[in-house]
Design an enzyme around this catalytic site. Structure first.
Site, short mmCIF file in Angstrom:
data_model
loop_
_atom_site.label_atom_id
_atom_site.label_comp_id
_atom_site.label_asym_id
_atom_site.label_seq_id
_atom_site.Cartn_x
_atom_site.Cartn_y
_atom_site.Cartn_z
N ASP A 67 41.39 59.59 48.06
CA ASP A 67 40.11 60.15 48.51
C ASP A 67 39.07 60.03 47.41
O ASP A 67 39.38 59.68 46.28
CB ASP A 67 40.28 61.61 48.97
CG ASP A 67 41.16 62.42 48.01
OD1 ASP A 67 41.30 62.03 46.85
OD2 ASP A 67 41.71 63.45 48.45
N ASP A 134 45.01 75.32 51.16
CA ASP A 134 44.82 75.47 52.62
C ASP A 134 45.70 74.49 53.41
O ASP A 134 45.52 74.34 54.61
CB ASP A 134 43.34 75.29 52.99
CG ASP A 134 42.79 73.91 52.62
OD1 ASP A 134 43.57 73.06 52.11
OD2 ASP A 134 41.59 73.66 52.85
N HIS A 136 45.89 71.17 52.93
CA HIS A 136 45.39 69.81 53.12
C HIS A 136 46.22 68.79 52.36
O HIS A 136 46.86 69.11 51.36
CB HIS A 136 43.89 69.69 52.77
CG HIS A 136 43.54 69.82 51.33
ND1 HIS A 136 42.37 70.42 50.90
CD2 HIS A 136 44.16 69.45 50.18
CE1 HIS A 136 42.30 70.38 49.58
NE2 HIS A 136 43.37 69.80 49.12
N GLU A 141 41.26 68.44 55.71
CA GLU A 141 41.22 69.89 55.77
C GLU A 141 41.82 70.37 57.10
O GLU A 141 41.98 69.58 58.03
CB GLU A 141 39.76 70.36 55.65
CG GLU A 141 39.07 69.97 54.34
CD GLU A 141 39.53 70.78 53.13
OE1 GLU A 141 40.73 71.14 53.05
OE2 GLU A 141 38.70 71.04 52.25
P1 PGA Z 1 45.84 70.27 42.73
O1 PGA Z 1 45.15 69.90 44.12
O2 PGA Z 1 46.80 69.16 42.44
O3 PGA Z 1 44.73 70.29 41.73
O4 PGA Z 1 46.53 71.58 42.91
C1 PGA Z 1 45.96 69.47 45.16
C2 PGA Z 1 45.12 69.16 46.38
O5 PGA Z 1 44.04 69.75 46.54
O6 PGA Z 1 45.54 68.31 47.18
#
Ligand code: PGA
Length: 259
Positions: A67, A134, A136, A141
């Site tokens: 992304d 959340d 995702h 999302e």
């Molecule tokens: P993080 O984020 O590795 O910084 O915990 C994971 C994500 O948002 O997919």
């Protein structure tokens, strides 16, 4: 899916780098899918160290990012292209022209173009994933279609809060939009490896692995994949009902069986 409960991030990094190493030994033109965020940092450090010691070369590898933010230029220090170069690819022999990310500067056409690029590379062999608080994956999302392809998404307030640590701790400075591989794009990769560390991930991990498959928790779509591996530390595993079983399965795995 296979759940591996590790003692720490370094043990996870050894397992994941080992799997990537096997892919590279067996494939003439490996394609890896890279995630940003804090979760895969130990894996990138391990891959860098295997490159420095001569055990791995990325010269023939193609890499795709999951992304990218929309609304900040490619050269912004927090664009995911900049981040992945800083933490990984600039330190190994992966040719810069073999690193691809969704074009956040062209959100209208960037999705379809990115899909075509992944397809013309022959698809992704191993896709690394984190999981948002959340639920995702990528930036899909909650409520993202499980059939979604690379497209523009709006970030939730929760994700913008979570990521504000990279933007001077001000959620208002986190871009609102992103281009992200869709859930179905992610499911097209031949092997998915989702990592999660720390107690803040325990709820989403349990929901993803043991809850219903639902667009309200996009990581649950991994249940639809025939080769998905979830690597978690103790803290992130705490809400898994079958954690003792997962532990037993991994401890008694035949030596010839890989993740
Ligand atoms: P993080 O984020 O590795 O910084 O915990 C994971 C994500 O948002 O997919």
């Amino acid at each position: 899916m296979e759940v591996i409960i590790v003692e720490n991030e370094q043990q996870a990094a050894d397992i994941v780098a080992g799997s990537i190493g096997l892919l590279m030994a067996e494939t003439s033109a490996p394609v890896i899918g890279l995630a940003t965020g804090s979760t895969p940092l130990a894996v990138y450090a391990e891959l860098r160290s295997r490159y420095e010691s001569g055990d791995l070369s990325f010269a023939d590898t193609t890499a795709f990012l999951l992304d990218e933010y929309v609304g900040i230029p490619h050269h912004h220090p927090e664009s995911y292209r900049s981040v992945i170069r800083r933490v990984f690819t600039d330190h190994v022999d992966l040719p810069p022209s073999s690193l691809h990310g969704p074009d956040g500067e062209d959100p209208k056409n960037g999705g379809a173009r990115y899909e075509a690029m992944i397809e013309s590379a022959g698809g992704i062999d191993i896709q690394l994933l984190g999981i948002g608080s959340d639920g995702h994956i990528g930036f899909n999302e909650p409520s993202s279609s499980l059939a979604s392809r690379t497209r523009l998404k709006s970030l939730t307030a929760q994700t913008r809060r979570d990521n504000s640590r990279y933007f001077g701790d001000d959620p208002d400075d986190v871009p609102r939009h992103v281009l992200t591989q869709g859930v179905a794009t992610i499911l097209d990769a031949r092997h998915l490896i989702l990592m999660a560390f720390g107690s803040s991930k325990a709820g989403p991990v349990a929901a993803a692995v043991e809850g219903p498959v639902t667009a309200m928790l996009p990581a649950s779509a991994l249940q639809l994949h025939q080769h998905a591996t979830v690597v978690v530390d103790e803290a992130a595993s705490i809400e898994l009902r079958l954690r003792d079983y997962y532990r037993e399965c991994y401890a008694n795995k035949p030596a010839w069986q890989r993740i």
